[in-house]
Motif scaffolding. Structure first.
Motif, short mmCIF file in Angstrom:
data_model
loop_
_atom_site.label_atom_id
_atom_site.label_comp_id
_atom_site.label_asym_id
_atom_site.label_seq_id
_atom_site.Cartn_x
_atom_site.Cartn_y
_atom_site.Cartn_z
N LEU A 28 38.32 33.57 33.18
CA LEU A 28 37.13 34.64 33.67
C LEU A 28 38.03 35.90 33.34
CD1 LEU A 28 35.72 35.08 36.25
CD2 LEU A 28 37.52 34.22 37.14
N ALA A 29 39.13 36.16 33.74
CA ALA A 29 39.44 37.43 33.64
C ALA A 29 38.87 37.52 31.92
CB ALA A 29 41.20 37.35 33.42
N GLY A 30 39.50 36.99 30.36
CA GLY A 30 38.87 37.83 29.98
C GLY A 30 37.27 38.03 29.58
N ALA A 31 36.68 37.04 30.23
CA ALA A 31 34.87 36.97 30.25
C ALA A 31 34.70 37.99 30.95
CB ALA A 31 34.50 35.22 30.11
N SER A 32 35.26 38.36 32.15
CA SER A 32 35.29 39.69 32.66
C SER A 32 35.02 40.50 32.70
CB SER A 32 35.82 39.59 34.24
OG SER A 32 35.25 37.94 34.92
N CYS A 79 46.29 46.30 26.36
CA CYS A 79 45.50 46.01 27.71
C CYS A 79 45.67 44.62 28.11
CB CYS A 79 44.48 46.14 28.78
SG CYS A 79 44.06 48.15 28.65
N ALA A 80 46.52 44.38 28.81
CA ALA A 80 46.06 42.68 30.01
C ALA A 80 45.63 43.05 31.27
CB ALA A 80 47.63 42.31 29.54
N VAL A 81 44.91 41.75 31.38
CA VAL A 81 44.59 41.14 32.78
C VAL A 81 44.37 39.65 32.80
CG1 VAL A 81 43.09 42.78 32.85
CG2 VAL A 81 42.58 40.75 30.98
N GLY A 82 44.52 39.75 34.53
CA GLY A 82 44.89 37.80 34.92
C GLY A 82 45.87 37.00 35.49
N ASP A 83 45.73 36.05 35.04
CA ASP A 83 47.22 35.89 35.30
C ASP A 83 48.55 35.95 34.23
OD1 ASP A 83 46.18 33.63 37.12
OD2 ASP A 83 46.82 32.06 36.05
N ILE A 84 48.23 36.37 33.23
CA ILE A 84 49.51 36.44 33.05
C ILE A 84 49.39 38.39 33.64
CG2 ILE A 84 49.57 35.73 30.70
CD1 ILE A 84 48.49 38.49 28.70
N ALA A 85 48.45 39.69 34.12
CA ALA A 85 49.63 40.62 33.93
C ALA A 85 50.06 40.71 34.93
CB ALA A 85 48.45 41.69 34.49
N GLY A 138 38.69 40.55 39.15
CA GLY A 138 38.97 42.20 39.49
C GLY A 138 39.43 42.64 38.82
N GLN A 139 40.17 42.37 37.77
CA GLN A 139 41.02 42.96 36.78
C GLN A 139 40.09 42.47 35.36
OE1 GLN A 139 44.93 41.65 36.29
NE2 GLN A 139 46.12 43.01 38.23
N GLY A 140 39.60 41.84 35.15
CA GLY A 140 38.73 41.85 34.03
C GLY A 140 37.67 43.12 34.18
N GLU A 141 36.80 43.27 34.98
CA GLU A 141 36.07 44.36 35.43
C GLU A 141 36.59 45.62 35.07
OE1 GLU A 141 32.93 41.56 37.90
OE2 GLU A 141 33.98 43.18 38.84
N HIS A 142 38.05 45.73 35.70
CA HIS A 142 38.56 47.16 35.40
C HIS A 142 38.94 47.62 34.23
CE1 HIS A 142 39.92 50.46 37.96
NE2 HIS A 142 40.99 50.74 37.44
N VAL A 143 39.31 46.40 33.71
CA VAL A 143 40.16 46.95 32.76
C VAL A 143 38.84 47.43 31.56
CG1 VAL A 143 39.82 44.84 31.23
CG2 VAL A 143 41.69 46.62 31.06
N ALA A 144 37.35 47.18 31.47
CA ALA A 144 36.87 47.92 31.01
C ALA A 144 36.88 49.71 30.81
CB ALA A 144 35.41 47.33 31.04
N PRO A 162 43.07 53.64 38.60
CA PRO A 162 44.41 52.30 39.01
C PRO A 162 43.12 51.05 39.47
CG PRO A 162 44.31 53.87 40.67
CD PRO A 162 43.86 54.48 39.71
N TYR A 163 43.41 49.81 39.57
CA TYR A 163 43.27 49.12 39.94
C TYR A 163 44.34 48.33 41.66
CZ TYR A 163 41.59 44.00 41.19
OH TYR A 163 41.64 43.29 41.50
N SER A 164 43.31 48.29 41.74
CA SER A 164 43.99 48.58 43.45
C SER A 164 43.54 47.67 44.32
CB SER A 164 43.80 50.11 44.17
OG SER A 164 42.16 50.48 44.51
N ALA A 165 42.93 46.78 44.16
CA ALA A 165 42.62 45.93 45.09
C ALA A 165 43.77 45.14 45.50
CB ALA A 165 41.42 44.65 44.83
N VAL A 166 43.69 44.38 47.43
CA VAL A 166 44.57 43.33 47.67
C VAL A 166 44.37 42.04 46.91
CG1 VAL A 166 44.86 44.87 49.78
CG2 VAL A 166 43.42 43.30 49.15
N PRO A 167 45.30 41.48 47.20
CA PRO A 167 45.33 39.56 46.31
C PRO A 167 43.86 39.15 47.64
CG PRO A 167 47.06 40.16 46.26
CD PRO A 167 46.86 42.09 46.86
N TYR A 168 43.29 38.46 46.73
CA TYR A 168 42.05 37.48 48.21
C TYR A 168 42.33 36.06 47.22
CZ TYR A 168 38.48 35.27 49.09
OH TYR A 168 36.81 34.14 49.54
#
Ligand SMILES: Cc1cc2nc3c(=O)[nH]c(=O)nc-3n(C[C@H](O)[C@H](O)[C@H](O)COP(=O)(O)OP(=O)(O)OC[C@H]3O[C@@H](n4cnc5c(N)ncnc54)[C@H](O)[C@@H]3O)c2cc1C
Length: 401
Positions: A14-18, A270-276, A297-303, A312-318
């Protein structure tokens, strides 16, 4: 910094494809390569322990429509596993020795289920759940109505137990902690989940861990045995940091350390998703989140970060879960053992919203079988609103937000 001409994303979840989708949406028209070791087009994981396991769906939700990759010129390389990163040459090298060169690299390699390193594990081959193949095979086993031992009473363990019961299996869940989900939800809300599963016929062995696999089941630390034709592990996941660690990227919280804008310790990566392990601006510390919304969210933000923004990526976890007739959403990040719990509604009938407060401010909220207040809850958590507990219990939430 010049705009990159060639971006490679490692990890087609999900993170990479986003990230790939968001790069094209933002107008990036350079080369874009998405590499994944699975052979399926990117798909989302939540259905694997819900609709797919229950038999209500035949396949998981795709991240993008099938023609997305071709129509948006995303070079999707499936069945390819990256083994090494050569940071100075700007190349990700796969297990066949092929080097995939890049100007910028995104690591989105997700996690692998943890196993239990106890005697008998090699022979018992307990099941784990991470891929569509795992889910399809587990469902095929569950419809035979075996006796199932689920090891671990976290989200995956609870969802597997619920699916197994729906197929009519005999289910025992084992966990060394005394209540399901206690680490995230604390004792009071954890007890709601214990009772829910009990009402649906799950047997608990709580407060005692597994210390070995035996023929036809598991042995617990107190010397007793639990019978099971099928043992499923839900004991957490380990971030896939191998290539990053071997390349010398900084690690933290078990993952790859990234700054607020999701950059690793190397400026090209950059790194996103579960590993970040993300330096989260709201919390002033590193947070590593293993949930769907964070990966997207991180996948989209890293673009944006890749294309030169410094936000900064600042979304609270959901996150969300479904078990039997209980559906829930959780927003924020609380310490359920320490923070003050305020309950609005009725725990017993599983129709409530729980709030966790610190110093009078809302740090997290979880709505259970209540679906009208999502926006208000998001706002209360986003601004860490200071609301007296009595008002949280009784006032209109949209008035408070
Ligand atoms: C069964 C299950 C149910 C879930 N349910 C929920 C839920 O209800 N709600 C919720 O919020 N979250 C849920 N989650 C969590 C959520 O799905 C994950 O946090 C999210 O998918 C993480 O996305 P990701 O892209 O970081 O990792 P992943 O989705 O794991 O994708 C990573 C991809 O990278 C590939 N990869 C790894 N290493 C390499 C390599 N070296 N080279 C190439 N490719 C590689 C992997 O094969 C994988 O395809 C669930 C997870 C699981 C397993």
């Amino acid at each position: 910094m010049a705009e990159p001409q060639r971006i490679v994303i490692v990890g087609s979840g999900l993170a990479g494809a986003s990230a790939a989708g968001a790069l094209r949406d933002r107008g990036y028209d350079g080369e874009l390569v998405l590499i994944g070791r699975e052979t399926h087009r990117p798909y989302e994981l939540p259905a694997l322990s819900k609709e797919l396991l229950l038999g209500n769906a035949e396949s998981p939700h795709p991240v993008h429509e099938p023609d997305f990759y071709e129509s948006r010129a995303v070079d999707l390389r499936l069945g390819v596993e990256i083994a090494e990163l050569r940071l100075t040459d700007r190349a990700a090298v796969d297990t066949n020795g092929v080097a995939h060169s890049y100007d910028r690299l995104v690591l989105a390699t997700g996690s692998t289920p943890r196993t239990l390193p106890v005697p008998g594990a090699d022979r018992a081959r307990p099941r784990t759940l991470r891929t569509v193949e795992d889910s399809v095979a587990l469902r095929a086993a569950l419809v035979e109505r075996p006796e199932v031992v689920v090891v671990g009473a976290g989200w995956i363990g609870c969802e597997v137990a619920a699916a197994a019961r729906s197929h009519g299996a005999v289910v025992t869940v084992v966990d060394p902690v005394d209540l399901p989900l206690r680490r995230v939800l604390g004792p009071v809300v954890g007890a709601v989940f214990r009772d829910l599963h009990e009402r649906n016929g799950v047997r608990w062995r709580l407060g005692v861990g597994v210390d070995g696999f035996v023929p036809g089941g598991v042995r617990l630390a107190d010397g007793t045995e639990v019978r099971g034709d099928l043992v499923v592990l839900g004991v957490g996941a380990k971030p896939n940091t191998g290539p990053a660690e071997r390349a010398g990227l900084a690690v933290a919280e078990g993952g790859v350390a990234v700054d607020a804008a999701l950059r690793t310790s190397h400026p090209d990566v950059c790194a996103v998703g579960d590993i970040a392990a993300h330096d989260h601006p709201r919390y002033g510390r590193r947070v590593r989140v293993e949930h769907w919304a964070n990966a997207r969210g991180q996948g989209e933000h890293v673009a944006g970060t890749l294309l030169g923004a410094d936000e900064p990526y600042s979304a609270v976890p959901y996150f969300f879960s479904d078990q039997y007739d209980l559906g829930m959403e959780y927003r924020g990040l609380a310490d359920a053992e320490e923070d003050e719990l305020v309950v609005r509604g009725d725990l017993g009938s599983r129709d409530f919203t729980a709030f966790w407060l610190r110093e009078g401010r809302v740090r997290a909220a979880m709505n259970v079988n209540q679906w009208d207040d999502g926006e208000a809850l998001q706002h209360l958590v986003d601004v860490q609103a200071a609301v007296p507990p009595e008002q949280l219990r009784t006032a209109s939430l949209s008035d408070l937000a």
